[in-house]
Design an enzyme around this catalytic site. Structure first.
Site, PDB file in Angstrom:
ATOM      1  N   CYS A  35      11.245   0.730  -9.968  1.00 36.80           N
ATOM      2  CA  CYS A  35      11.938   1.699  -9.050  1.00 36.80           C
ATOM      3  C   CYS A  35      10.845   1.466  -7.559  1.00 36.80           C
ATOM      4  CB  CYS A  35      11.972   2.941  -9.306  1.00 36.80           C
ATOM      5  SG  CYS A  35      12.993   3.466 -10.707  1.00 36.80           S
ATOM      6  N   ASP A  37       7.506   2.173  -7.250  1.00 38.62           N
ATOM      7  CA  ASP A  37       6.327   2.828  -7.251  1.00 38.62           C
ATOM      8  C   ASP A  37       5.847   3.405  -8.524  1.00 38.62           C
ATOM      9  OD1 ASP A  37       5.518   3.094  -4.574  1.00 38.62           O
ATOM     10  OD2 ASP A  37       7.363   4.293  -4.158  1.00 38.62           O
ATOM     11  N   CYS A  61       3.143   0.952  -2.189  1.00 39.43           N
ATOM     12  CA  CYS A  61       3.028   0.457  -0.979  1.00 39.43           C
ATOM     13  C   CYS A  61       1.707   1.203  -0.392  1.00 39.43           C
ATOM     14  CB  CYS A  61       4.053   0.956   0.018  1.00 39.43           C
ATOM     15  SG  CYS A  61       4.305   2.977   0.134  1.00 39.43           S
ATOM     16  N   CYS A 105       5.183   9.519  -1.660  1.00 40.29           N
ATOM     17  CA  CYS A 105       4.027   9.070  -2.127  1.00 40.29           C
ATOM     18  C   CYS A 105       3.182  10.132  -2.440  1.00 40.29           C
ATOM     19  CB  CYS A 105       3.508   8.027  -1.236  1.00 40.29           C
ATOM     20  SG  CYS A 105       4.467   6.379  -0.907  1.00 40.29           S
TER      21      CYS A 105
END
Length: 276
Positions: A35, A37, A61, A105
């Site tokens: 997915c 992450d 990221c 995140c």
């Protein structure tokens, strides 16, 4: 592509506490590489329930790495009771803010912490309550209602930025909008009838959008993108330059390329990467 604070850049370029504690008292794993992450958080606790060591491993990221690094620094020296009060907003604020497209995140960090604390206490987290809305990322209506209320969100795009719901195949976006209307009291938007578009018109519009809206942004980071083929509403593209080797390529496709093509061409478009 996005504006990052100096603190985000520092924690991305110089991440703290990377690794795994083998004999950890608490372990929390969230996300999946498929997915885009994934985060594993481990910590060690002393006899006073105080976190004395903490490490992380992240696939994702720059914002995912920075958020995870920041979280480990925030946890050091705190008691478990103090640690469980940390929210994703606390993580983002510690970093001097995150782009709205990257708030998920910090949410991932909070979720990993919750799982690690549950592991430490020997009490696994309860099964998710409610109706499964987003099958791609396993998000329920209860989670969507909570993020809408806690962060005062009012758009599907904002929900996607926080918890990814709606950022996969897009089939759940209408249901997310219904939940937004219920929570915020918004009047359901009137859908505009779009004129039918021939395949040639669609391809031309996709090419124009790539040239005008997408390529200039990717080139700022040393990347590029080519249109390979269009089959119905499936748009096949090939990433080039730095984008082709970036671990966050899938996020770039979903959160930026696909989003722009849906905005300027058709909301039903799905972008797929061709790797060969």
């Amino acid at each position: 592509m996005w504006e990052y604070s100096d603190k985000v850049k520092d924690h991305f370029l110089n991440p703290r506490n990377v690794g795994v504690i083998e004999d950890a008292d608490g372990v929390g794993e969230v996300g999946s590489i498929s997915c885009g992450d994934a985060l594993k958080l481990t910590f060690k606790v002393d006899e006073d329930d105080r976190i004395v060591d903490v490490k992380f491993q992240t696939f994702g990221c720059a914002s995912a790495i920075a958020s995870s690094s920041a979280l480990t620094e925030m946890l050091k020296g705190r008691t478990i009771e103090e640690a469980e009060k940390i929210t994703n907003d606390d993580i983002a604020n510690y970093l001097g803010g995150l782009p709205k497209e990257k708030m998920h995140c910090s949410v991932m960090g909070q979720e990993a912490l919750e799982k690690a604390i549950a592991c430490y206490r020997g009490k696994p987290l309860e099964e998710k309550e409610g109706e499964l809305v987003c099958e791609c990322f396993g998000v329920t209506d209860v989670e969507i209602r909570r993020v809408l209320t806690d962060h005062h969100l009012a758009a599907v795009e904002d929900v996607t930025n926080y918890i990814k719901a709606g950022g996969g195949c897009g089939k759940c976006q209408d249901r997310i909008q219904e939940l937004i209307n219920e929570v915020t009291g918004q009047t359901p938007p009137v859908k505009e009838e779009r004129p039918r578009m021939s395949n040639i018109q669609k391809i031309r519009l996709i090419e124009e959008t790539l040239e005008r809206e997408i390529k200039p942004v990717l080139k700022q980071d040393g990347g590029d993108i080519d249109l390979v083929d269009v089959e119905g509403n499936r748009v096949q593209v090939k990433l080039r330059g730095s984008c082709s080797s970036c671990s966050a390529a899938q996020i770039t496709l979903e959160a930026f390329v696909e989003k722009k093509l849906r905005e300027f061409v058709l909301p039903e478009l799905v972008v797929e990467e061709v790797r060969s």
